[in-house]
Design a protein around this motif. Structure first.
Motif, PDB file in Angstrom:
ATOM      1  N   SER A 806     -23.752 -13.050 -55.008  1.00  0.00           N
ATOM      2  CA  SER A 806     -22.528 -13.443 -54.311  1.00  0.00           C
ATOM      3  C   SER A 806     -22.761 -14.651 -53.413  1.00  0.00           C
ATOM      4  N   GLN A 821     -10.339 -17.396 -50.979  1.00  0.00           N
ATOM      5  CA  GLN A 821     -10.858 -16.464 -51.982  1.00  0.00           C
ATOM      6  C   GLN A 821     -12.251 -15.966 -51.602  1.00  0.00           C
ATOM      7  N   GLU A 824     -11.703 -13.207 -49.077  1.00  0.00           N
ATOM      8  CA  GLU A 824     -11.193 -11.986 -49.686  1.00  0.00           C
ATOM      9  C   GLU A 824     -12.293 -11.239 -50.429  1.00  0.00           C
ATOM     10  N   ASP A 825     -13.174 -11.969 -51.096  1.00  0.00           N
ATOM     11  CA  ASP A 825     -14.287 -11.327 -51.784  1.00  0.00           C
ATOM     12  C   ASP A 825     -15.219 -10.654 -50.779  1.00  0.00           C
ATOM     13  N   ARG A 827     -14.396  -9.501 -47.790  1.00  0.00           N
ATOM     14  CA  ARG A 827     -13.715  -8.323 -47.261  1.00  0.00           C
ATOM     15  C   ARG A 827     -13.801  -7.149 -48.234  1.00  0.00           C
ATOM     16  N   HIS A 828     -13.550  -7.442 -49.511  1.00  0.00           N
ATOM     17  CA  HIS A 828     -13.521  -6.357 -50.500  1.00  0.00           C
ATOM     18  C   HIS A 828     -14.904  -5.742 -50.702  1.00  0.00           C
ATOM     19  N   LYS A 829     -15.892  -6.585 -51.000  1.00  0.00           N
ATOM     20  CA  LYS A 829     -17.189  -6.049 -51.398  1.00  0.00           C
ATOM     21  C   LYS A 829     -17.972  -5.473 -50.221  1.00  0.00           C
ATOM     22  N   GLY A 831     -16.522  -4.528 -47.422  1.00  0.00           N
ATOM     23  CA  GLY A 831     -15.701  -3.436 -46.890  1.00  0.00           C
ATOM     24  C   GLY A 831     -16.054  -2.105 -47.504  1.00  0.00           C
ATOM     25  N   ILE A 832     -16.449  -2.114 -48.796  1.00  0.00           N
ATOM     26  CA  ILE A 832     -16.875  -0.867 -49.451  1.00  0.00           C
ATOM     27  C   ILE A 832     -18.095  -0.302 -48.740  1.00  0.00           C
ATOM     28  N   GLU A 835     -16.987   1.264 -45.515  1.00  0.00           N
ATOM     29  CA  GLU A 835     -16.241   2.501 -45.786  1.00  0.00           C
ATOM     30  C   GLU A 835     -17.179   3.691 -45.900  1.00  0.00           C
TER      31      GLU A 835
END
Length: 955
Positions: A806, A821, A824-825, A827-829, A831-832, A835
């Motif tokens: 990444s 973008q 956002e990538d 945050r998503h990856k 963020g998991i 979590e």
């Protein structure tokens, strides 16, 4: 440094396996000792040392180094010496095997104390007058922690006096040290002073007690070093090996019945089987468990022949064998001997070089079938030519990892205040109670990943056993055990109060503490970690309007900190290895978080030492595994250029330039007739199913070679070598060849590879497209096409598999202006990870390498947000070598505000804050006066700038 001291060791084997050796030197200082002007001790050891002065722990070392450039440390002891009797005491651990951070040499200690008073100078060095004795408390019958590290630690405090470091201790029964030779004696050809500061030490305690259980361990849990049994010479290197062979023992049962058998050999796959009294159970008849393979056996009363078959690759993971039954069980040697095992084989063996698994292991398959059918010890005599007793030192009779992870019974109990007090440092100790139903198991949580040295401060009855096991992740009822990492410690107590600090570094978040054989409750005054990391004098900061990004930046910061030791390391738990390619990204991250230029310089300078083993530099150094990942060398060249950009250190460039030329010139010898790099090596980039064969043409590494050649051109000309322009020409030729042969018109994309047999890959991956765009190989219309793939990855293509990859994706995105973008990538990856309770960054994304989430939960190659948030959201980037000019070009994306600091290479920092107000960006920058500033507005915004300047403090 003028060395007068000699290397010393003890009589006997020059390089014993897993040796713990104590050295002492007592000396007198007269009443004028207070007039000491200087007391400097220089010291090194093979493999590692812990130094005590007058009973006080002073330091650990040396830093990892090549044996031919042995590093030494220097301490100021002025404040520790006193009139009268003084004592230098040193515990030396000698591995006796090569690891991923140590090349096997021989045991040795070298130390020299230089005293200076007004009356003159005195030198006291290691010689034959020093006293030496094996430390009898440490068991030598333990297994490797992991293929990358040394040995598991098991200490019986009853067997060795804790006062051996004190001046008053009587060492008259010890031997005189044996002189090995003067400074310069091989393998330590040259001695070099430590080139980084000593690491920090910070005491950390757990934050909570997670659970209390009563546990009953299995009856038998042993671990066996099959690698050394089958291939004794493998102790001299850390290469992968392959073999086929058997381990045999007698299970003596006091009646007829069943037993549960666990076999564990990480990464072996189906190459394992068991045979009991001639009944064969191949891998497909065993049940997979989180830690191995399980089997229920039918046993006869008396002697039962157990054969364990192992076939496949081995990188120094032990074979773990555990048994549990309602029967009374005992392991008995089948043919006599000191250990309960004999080996049969090897039936075939080989050393695997550069991940070359294309040639299968050749072995006698018919013999495997016949040996498996042996029904009794008498049947083994037919194989006497292959039978060998297993030496006791290759068998660990107490496999603490299995004892902790594979109990017979485990019952959860409620904790009380006495138990919970264990995590509160106070005058009143916590208490681990004695439980009727079994041993006492506690799980403690440090609240975050930690890296350092475990310690215990306890009151115990004599013979109480404390088993410690560190792991990184648990969630609800799931605990991820560290398969492939024996992260355990066994401490057997003497009577009374005692404190122990482990000399072995460990990484963990959770600590399982199991108390066995206690005659009284264990009173715990303290348990914790002495956290140890690279010292930094400045730190970057980052905050913004998105709390998720703030948390992601924070886990990136902690990850990077915990992976900064005497080099960058991939992770503080499993490996603790300096991987060369990883460190390129880690360096960029560390610049923004901590500065840490000294650590980066040390890492870069270590790499060329591997030219003694391969002109294509090794992928991890210093190491006994001569492994080559071409991309890792290319990334090293890139990191050298980025270090020069960061520091402006021209002397570094001039010193490293010959080493850069040396390896690149050897790589260019592997250019094939089509003008492409074609090579047999470990052609890795990402933990994903890219078609990256270990022999042939691999597109992504051809692209990275283009980038390395262009960076070499720049470095060489900076060093004053105008002939370096030839590298730029070779880069242009290579880029043209890539576009001619590796672009697929049908799919309008770069293929992954061309195999050695000429077969063109039919795999299309995001990784290959990212690297082609990032390195400038993709130009014009092709660049636009590849950019569209990055904006919207096609279905069915291989996707990014690790946060390491990444980093390159984000580099490509920001170069194409795709800032939103990129965020956002992130945050998503990431963020998991958050979590699921992450406090540090994972090695892989969920699903890679077969893990539920990831293998390592703290991996520095994954901390990309620590760089990109500072460099692109804050927008602070260099405007030339040495950061004497700084560009501030913030990219707000969807954020309302952001603020932070970026360290500068010569100290001080640049502070930036900005806030959006419609299409206006209110920007505030504070900088040192000597740093020139250029501000670049983001597209579509009007800038309103407030600039402040700091003057240099008067000296």
């Amino acid at each position: 440094m003028q060395w007068q001291a000699s290397w010393i060791w003890l009589e006997g084997e020059p390089s014993p396996r897993n040796a713990w050796v104590c050295f002492r030197k007592s000396f007198e200082l007269d009443r004028h000792a207070s007039r000491l002007e200087e007391a400097r001790l220089s010291i090194t050891a093979d493999s590692r040392y812990v130094l005590y002065v007058n009973g006080q722990l002073v330091g650990r070392g040396p830093v990892r180094s090549w044996p031919f450039e042995q590093s030494y440390d220097t301490y100021d002891l002025h404040h520790l010496l006193r009139p009268g009797r003084n004592c230098l005491a040193v515990l030396v651990t000698h591995f006796g095997v090569s690891t991923f951070s140590y090349v096997r040499g021989r045991g040795g200690l070298l130390a020299q104390l230089e005293l200076s008073t007004g009356d003159g100078r005195t030198t006291l060095g290691t010689d034959g007058s020093w006293k030496v004795h094996r430390h009898l408390g440490y068991s030598r019958r333990t297994t490797r922690i992991s293929p990358q590290q040394g040995f598991v630690e098991q200490l019986d405090a009853r067997a060795w006096p804790g006062e051996w470091t004190d001046p008053v201790y009587d060492d008259s029964g010890w031997e005189d040290a044996k002189i090995v030779g003067p400074a310069g004696t091989p393998p330590w050809e040259r001695l070099v002073p430590r080139d980084i500061p000593f690491l920090t030490e910070e005491v950390l305690h757990p934050t909570r007690v997670v659970s209390l259980h009563s546990v009953v361990p299995p009856q038998v849990a042993v671990a066996v070093d099959m690698r050394t049994i089958m291939m004794p010479d493998s102790a001299d290197h850390a290469e992968q090996v392959q073999y086929a062979g058997f381990l045999a023992t007698i299970l003596r049962a006091d009646g007829e019945g069943t037993a549960r058998l666990l076999l564990s050999k990480p990464w072996l796959g189906d190459g394992i089987a068991a045979s009991v009294n001639g009944q064969v159970y191949w891998a497909d008849r065993m049940t997979r468990t989180p830690t191995g393979r399980e089997l229920h056996l039918e046993l006869s009363a008396g002697d039962n022949l157990l054969l364990v078959y192992v076939c496949g690759s081995d990188h120094a993971d032990p074979l773990r064998l555990a048994l549990d039954s309602d029967l009374g069980l005992e392991l008995v040697p089948p043919l006599g001997g000191e250990s309960p095992f004999v080996a049969i084989g090897p039936l075939g063996s080989r050393v695997v070089r550069n991940f070359d698994f294309s040639r299968p292991l050749e072995y006698d398959e018919a013999a495997v079938q016949r040996i498996s059918s042996c029904a009794s010890a008498a049947d083994l005599h037919a194989w006497s030519h292959l039978l060998r007793p297993v030496p006791p030192e290759l068998v660990s009779p107490a496999d603490v990892f299995t004892l902790c992870t594979w109990p017979r019974r485990r019952e959860r109990l409620s904790t009380g205040k006495d138990v919970e007090a264990m995590v509160v440092p106070s005058q009143d100790p916590g208490v681990a109670p004695i439980l009727r139903a079994g041993d006492t198991e506690l799980v403690l949580d440090f609240g975050q990943e930690v890296s350092g040295y475990l310690f215990l401060d306890v009151e115990a009855s004599e013979g109480t056993v404390i088993d410690l096991y560190g792991f990184e992740f648990m969630e609800d009822d799931y605990r991820q055990d560290t398969v492939g990492l024996d992260n355990t410690l066994r401490y057997t107590c003497r009577e009374g109060r005692q404190r122990y600090v482990s000399p072995q570094r460990r990484g963990l978040r959770y600590l399982m503490l199991t108390v066995r054989h206690a005659r009284a409750p264990l009173r715990v005054h303290g348990v914790g970690v002495v956290q140890s990391t690279y010292p930094v004098s400045q730190a970057g900061t980052f905050r913004c309007s998105d709390p998720l990004l703030n948390d992601i930046w924070e886990i990136s910061r902690l990850t990077t900190k915990l992976c900064m030791e005497d080099t960058f390391v991939d992770c503080p738990a499993y490996e603790q290895t300096f991987w060369v390619g990883d460190s390129r990204n880690e360096a960029l991250i560390a610049y923004y978080l901590f500065g840490a230029e000294g650590l980066v310089r040390r890492c870069l300078r270590l790499v060329p030492g591997s030219r003694r083993y391969t002109p294509l530099y090794m992928d991890q150094v210093p190491s006994g595994w001569v492994s080559v990942i071409p991309n890792w060398t290319f990334l090293w060249v890139m990191a050298c250029r980025e270090y020069y950009e960061r520091t402006g250190d021209l002397a570094f460039v001039q010193g490293i330039w010959p080493d850069i030329q040396y390896t690149l010139d050897h790589y260019l010898q592997h250019i094939n007739g089509d003008g492409l790099l074609e090579i047999s090596a470990w052609n890795l980039l990402d933990w994903a199913p890219i078609d990256q064969p270990n022999s042939g043409v691999v597109t992504h590494q051809n692209c990275f070679l283009v980038r390395a050649l262009m960076d070499a051109d720049e470095l060489g000309r900076s060093a004053g070598d105008e002939t370096a322009r030839r590298y730029a020409e070779r880069a242009r030729e290579l880029a043209a060849a890539i576009n001619a042969h590796l672009w697929c018109p049908q799919h309008r994309a770069y293929i992954d590879s061309i195999h050695a047999d000429g077969r063109r890959s039919d795999t299309l991956s995001m990784q290959t497209q990212v690297v082609a765009l990032l390195t400038g190989v993709a130009e014009g219309d092709r660049a636009e096409v590849v950019r569209s793939y990055i904006a919207s990855p096609p279905a069915g293509w291989v996707q990014i598999g690790s946060p390491f990859m990444s980093f390159f994706l984000y580099e490509a995105m920001v170069r194409q202006g795709m800032y939103a973008q990129m965020l956002e990538d992130v945050r998503h990856k990431y963020g998991i990870m958050l979590e699921h309770g992450a406090t540090t960054c994972w090695e892989t994304f969920p699903g890679a390498l077969g893990a539920r989430y990831t293998r390592s939960h703290c991996h520095a190659w994954s901390a990309a947000p620590g760089y990109f948030l500072g460099a692109y959201v804050l927008g602070v980037r260099p405007g030339g070598p040495g950061w004497r000019r700084v560009i501030v070009a913030p990219q707000p994306c969807d954020l309302a505000w952001a603020r932070g600091s970026v360290p500068l290479p010569r100290g001080d920092r640049v502070d930036v804050s900005w806030r959006r107000s419609g299409q206006k960006l209110l920007l505030r920058v504070e900088r040192p006066r000597e740093v020139e500033l250029e501000v670049v507005p983001p597209e579509g915004y009007e800038l309103e700038v407030e600039e402040r300047v700091r003057d240099i403090a008067p000296q």
